[in-house]
Design an enzyme around this catalytic site. Structure first.
Site, PDB file in Angstrom:
ATOM      1  N   LYS A 107       0.823  -1.219   0.000  1.00 37.87           N
ATOM      2  CA  LYS A 107       0.000   0.000   0.000  1.00 37.87           C
ATOM      3  C   LYS A 107       0.853   1.263   0.000  1.00 37.87           C
ATOM      4  O   LYS A 107       0.661   2.160  -0.831  1.00 37.87           O
ATOM      5  CB  LYS A 107      -0.935  -0.008   1.215  1.00 37.87           C
ATOM      6  CG  LYS A 107      -1.748   1.268   1.384  1.00 37.87           C
ATOM      7  CD  LYS A 107      -2.699   1.164   2.559  1.00 37.87           C
ATOM      8  CE  LYS A 107      -1.971   1.087   3.882  1.00 37.87           C
ATOM      9  NZ  LYS A 107      -1.273   2.353   4.229  1.00 37.87           N
ATOM     10  N   THR A 108       1.790   1.346   0.940  1.00 40.58           N
ATOM     11  CA  THR A 108       2.616   2.553   1.054  1.00 40.58           C
ATOM     12  C   THR A 108       3.465   2.748  -0.197  1.00 40.58           C
ATOM     13  O   THR A 108       3.611   3.871  -0.698  1.00 40.58           O
ATOM     14  CB  THR A 108       3.513   2.466   2.298  1.00 40.58           C
ATOM     15  OG1 THR A 108       2.695   2.256   3.453  1.00 40.58           O
ATOM     16  CG2 THR A 108       4.319   3.744   2.479  1.00 40.58           C
TER      17      THR A 108
ATOM     18  N   ASP B  65      -4.214   8.484   2.592  1.00 39.80           N
ATOM     19  CA  ASP B  65      -3.795   7.176   3.089  1.00 39.80           C
ATOM     20  C   ASP B  65      -4.779   6.697   4.158  1.00 39.80           C
ATOM     21  O   ASP B  65      -5.432   7.514   4.817  1.00 39.80           O
ATOM     22  CB  ASP B  65      -2.387   7.300   3.684  1.00 39.80           C
ATOM     23  CG  ASP B  65      -1.755   5.947   3.965  1.00 39.80           C
ATOM     24  OD1 ASP B  65      -2.246   4.934   3.441  1.00 39.80           O
ATOM     25  OD2 ASP B  65      -0.756   5.919   4.705  1.00 39.80           O
ATOM     26  N   GLU B  66      -4.883   5.390   4.334  1.00 42.73           N
ATOM     27  CA  GLU B  66      -5.742   4.784   5.372  1.00 42.73           C
ATOM     28  C   GLU B  66      -7.162   5.360   5.330  1.00 42.73           C
ATOM     29  O   GLU B  66      -7.735   5.760   6.343  1.00 42.73           O
ATOM     30  CB  GLU B  66      -5.131   4.995   6.765  1.00 42.73           C
ATOM     31  CG  GLU B  66      -3.702   4.495   6.928  1.00 42.73           C
ATOM     32  CD  GLU B  66      -3.588   2.983   6.974  1.00 42.73           C
ATOM     33  OE1 GLU B  66      -4.600   2.298   6.748  1.00 42.73           O
ATOM     34  OE2 GLU B  66      -2.479   2.483   7.226  1.00 42.73           O
TER      35      GLU B  66
ATOM     36  N   GLN C  43      -9.176  -3.814   7.500  1.00 40.20           N
ATOM     37  CA  GLN C  43      -8.284  -3.425   8.594  1.00 40.20           C
ATOM     38  C   GLN C  43      -8.790  -2.178   9.314  1.00 40.20           C
ATOM     39  O   GLN C  43      -8.018  -1.458   9.945  1.00 40.20           O
ATOM     40  CB  GLN C  43      -6.869  -3.200   8.062  1.00 40.20           C
ATOM     41  CG  GLN C  43      -6.236  -4.453   7.494  1.00 40.20           C
ATOM     42  CD  GLN C  43      -4.788  -4.248   7.102  1.00 40.20           C
ATOM     43  OE1 GLN C  43      -3.920  -4.070   7.952  1.00 40.20           O
ATOM     44  NE2 GLN C  43      -4.522  -4.274   5.811  1.00 40.20           N
TER      45      GLN C  43
ATOM     46  N   ARG D  96      -0.176  -9.973  10.474  1.00 46.62           N
ATOM     47  CA  ARG D  96       1.131  -9.403  10.847  1.00 46.62           C
ATOM     48  C   ARG D  96       2.241 -10.442  10.664  1.00 46.62           C
ATOM     49  O   ARG D  96       3.416 -10.101  10.643  1.00 46.62           O
ATOM     50  CB  ARG D  96       1.151  -8.952  12.319  1.00 46.62           C
ATOM     51  CG  ARG D  96       0.165  -7.869  12.763  1.00 46.62           C
ATOM     52  CD  ARG D  96       0.141  -6.672  11.872  1.00 46.62           C
ATOM     53  NE  ARG D  96      -0.880  -6.820  10.840  1.00 46.62           N
ATOM     54  CZ  ARG D  96      -0.925  -6.106   9.726  1.00 46.62           C
ATOM     55  NH1 ARG D  96       0.011  -5.226   9.471  1.00 46.62           N
ATOM     56  NH2 ARG D  96      -1.895  -6.270   8.852  1.00 46.62           N
TER      57      ARG D  96
END
Length: 641
Positions: free
Chosen positions: A29-30, A259-260, A290, A593
């Protein structure tokens, strides 16, 4: 751009118009967001026309670092370092002679100049820093920024709480009915949800809250200050009240990257919608699976409803996971499919199958902690690094048993994003009461109680505790302390998270119940709490943290502990289906994770979520005082309504 997959590249090279990227866990994503930003700059879009917004300073700094260190800097004339022409042939000759030595330095200097210029023109930051920037810019305008100058102060939560307390005192209101912490929380809710004051003035009690709110706002204005929520809320109000101002920023920020996106609240949603409405070049990226911050006001329905807000929107799903093994992807995907409110994604990976997920059933939390300790020591002997291990749990109180065992076995650990169990205020207060009860000469404990409880309550409780130790058990002493100091009310009045602090106290009581000898208990606590006074942020330390704190992190090996019904999902979520879905998203975040190995454990009643995991990826073991016994997880029956 060479190392982007097809979907990432499609997102990065998107031309114009609204775009939503549904980025699954571990899908880059980043990297995609930063690449999009670099692509815009490299395509000739002026940096002052772009705004990239995220939620934390850490994320913003990482994004800035990646962009400014990129070799793909924009080629605008405004980014070129001014050329200096020599008026003297002699000077030019000198330059030629020094050329070989100066070339590298000149190149570094030019890139540095370009990076600094870029940083000054391109906004990459948090929602709050963006709001502060606009309010500061508009403070010099004819209408000003809500009566503040550009040198306004930003009040933190302590400043705000102090104001509220003072107002309640001046109005002679009951602190029981008008708890300062609750009132401040209500003020924050009003602002973040953009509520009209008329909506909360339906009865006498709410009318008084409204009056407190109005006076609070007046104090902020007189102080030339905004509180933290104002930085977004007041910016939204400014845009709605001043069309000229809104138009100015719409023309300035033609490209908006968020973002997010699944974590935005109502005020943040309105800010972005107002700003992007004209040019509609909104690039939103996130993962509804998430979304775990409802308690902070985030509303993932903004993510789900993106196409309703932007009918011309394009949706791209990033479904290739680069982090985890196929086993972990399969299990977490099957789990999250049980949520009804979501944008379905089919995660896949080129990584290997990996090992089955190890699911263990224990008799209690302490046995679970010992089992994890044994597994970690076994893995370390086989060459694993403790720094690549994460232990995740639903509530802070769950760290107690693990910390206790790790200290005994000299396993280095650190609490990520939180205090160690015995360093928490409520635990230290209770322990101070117990220490004084069994040792009335303990002046330090008496002083702590006076500071926390006040002179009257502390003197009353210290006068009775020593005598009661002759007839009450250790657990009864703790209960007596809590009841007779009204400690629950003290937590409610003074802290934003009283229920979490009470959970910590319950865990302390649970641990204390294992001791008949109170002196032995106090000795154990003292040895545990003082063995590592200063947290050592060691590279080789096992990381302990809540699942909320783990979002955005990854580990080679993850231990997800306490997967009990009542913990995950938490008992407070039992009453609403949407809350259960958020708890399931929490478990999904925890599972994803893990890169290589995932260990899940429970005791007492297993979580309903465990019954949703596919049996073929699970290796199940029952561990009791009689030893280990492998079993077929599909044969286990979980009865949960």
């Amino acid at each position: 751009m060479d190392n982007l997959n097809d979907k990432q590249l499609e997102a990065v090279q998107h031309d114009r118009g609204p775009l939503l990227i549904a980025a699954g866990a571990g899908s880059g994503k980043t990297k995609t967001l930063v690449s999009r930003l670099i692509h815009l700059l490299g395509s000739g879009i002026a940096p002052e026309n772009i705004v990239a917004i995220t939620f934390t300073n850490k994320a913003a700094n990482e994004m800035r670092s990646r962009v400014f260190n990129s070799h793909v800097l924009p080629q605008h004339a405004s980014f070129r370092q001014p050329e200096t022409r020599s008026s003297s042939p002699h000077r030019r000759s000198e330059k030629i002679q020094r050329a070989d030595h100066a070339d590298a330095a000149a190149e570094v200097s030019e890139k540095s100049y370009e990076s600094q210029t870029l940083e000054n023109k391109l906004f990459v930051g948090t929602f709050h820093s963006f709001g502060a920037k606009i309010l500061k810019n508009e403070a010099d305008s004819p209408n000003g920024a809500f009566g503040r100058t550009k040198y306004f102060t930003i009040f933190d939560s302590e400043d705000s709480l102090s104001i509220v307390k003072k107002i309640i005192k001046e109005k002679a209101l009951s602190k029981d009915r008008f708890n300062p912490i609750s009132i401040l929380s209500k003020i924050s809710e009003i602002k973040n949800e953009l509520k009209d004051m008329d909506e909360i003035s339906e009865n006498a009690h709410e009318a008084k809250i409204s009056a407190i709110y109005e006076e609070y706002e007046d104090v902020l204005k007189k102080s030339n200050a905004f509180d933290f929520d104002d930085l977004i809320t007041k910016t939204v109000q400014l845009f709605k009240n001043e069309p000229r101002v809104l138009e100015k920023y719409r023309e300035k920020y033609k490209y908006i990257l968020i973002d997010e996106y699944q974590d935005i609240n109502t005020a943040q949603y309105q800010l972005i919608k107002l700003l992007a409405e004209k040019h509609q070049n909104i690039f939103a990226i996130g993962d509804d699976a998430q979304s775990i911050y409802k308690f902070r006001g985030s509303d993932f329905r903004n993510f789900l409803n993106f196409e309703l807000d932007w009918p011309k929107a394009k949706i791209i799903k990033l479904e290739q996971n680069y982090r985890s093994t196929a086993m972990i992807i399969s299990a977490s995907s099957e789990l999250i499919k049980n949520n009804k409110q979501q944008k379905p994604k089919d995660l896949w990976t080129k990584n290997g199958e990996g090992e089955q997920i190890k699911l263990s059933a224990y008799e209690n939390a302490d046995e679970e902690a010992w089992g994890i300790c044994g597994k970690i020591l076994e893995m370390v002997r086989a060459g694993a690094q403790t720094g690549e291990m994460g232990i995740l749990y639903r509530t802070n109180a769950q760290s107690r048993a693990v910390e206790q065992v790790f200290i005994r076995n000299k396993i280095p650990y650190e609490i990520y994003g939180g205090l160690k169990f015995y360093a928490r205020k409520e635990i230290k207060d209770i322990i101070a009461g117990l220490r004084y009860a069994y040792n009335p000469k303990d002046a330090a404990s008496a002083e702590r109680l006076e500071k926390s409880l006040g002179k009257i309550k502390s003197r009353t409780i210290t006068a009775s505790l020593p005598e009661l130790t002759k007839e009450l058990t250790l657990v009864q002493i703790i209960s007596y302390f809590i009841e007779n100091t009204d400690y629950s009310s003290y937590l409610v009045k003074n802290f934003k998270n009283p229920s979490e602090r009470m959970e910590n106290i319950k865990e302390l009581i649970n641990f204390a119940s294992q001791y008949e000898d109170p002196y032995k208990f106090l000795e154990e606590v003292a040895l545990t709490s003082t063995s590592d006074d200063k947290p050592k942020l060691q590279k080789n330390a096992v990381k302990l943290m809540t699942i909320h704190a783990a979002k955005g992190l990854e580990f080679e090996n993850v231990f997800l502990i306490g997967c009990n019904e009542g913990l995950l999902p938490h008992e407070q979520s039992f009453f609403k289906a949407e809350d259960i879905e958020e708890e399931r998203r929490l478990m999904y975040v925890a599972m994803t994770r893990a890169k290589k190995k995932l260990f899940i454990s429970f005791y007492n009643l297993p979580s309903r979520f465990l019954g949703e995991l596919p049996g073929d990826v699970i290796e199940f073991t029952k561990i009791s005082s009689y030893g280990e016994r492998n079993a077929d997880w599909d044969d286990e029956t979980i009865y949960i309504e």
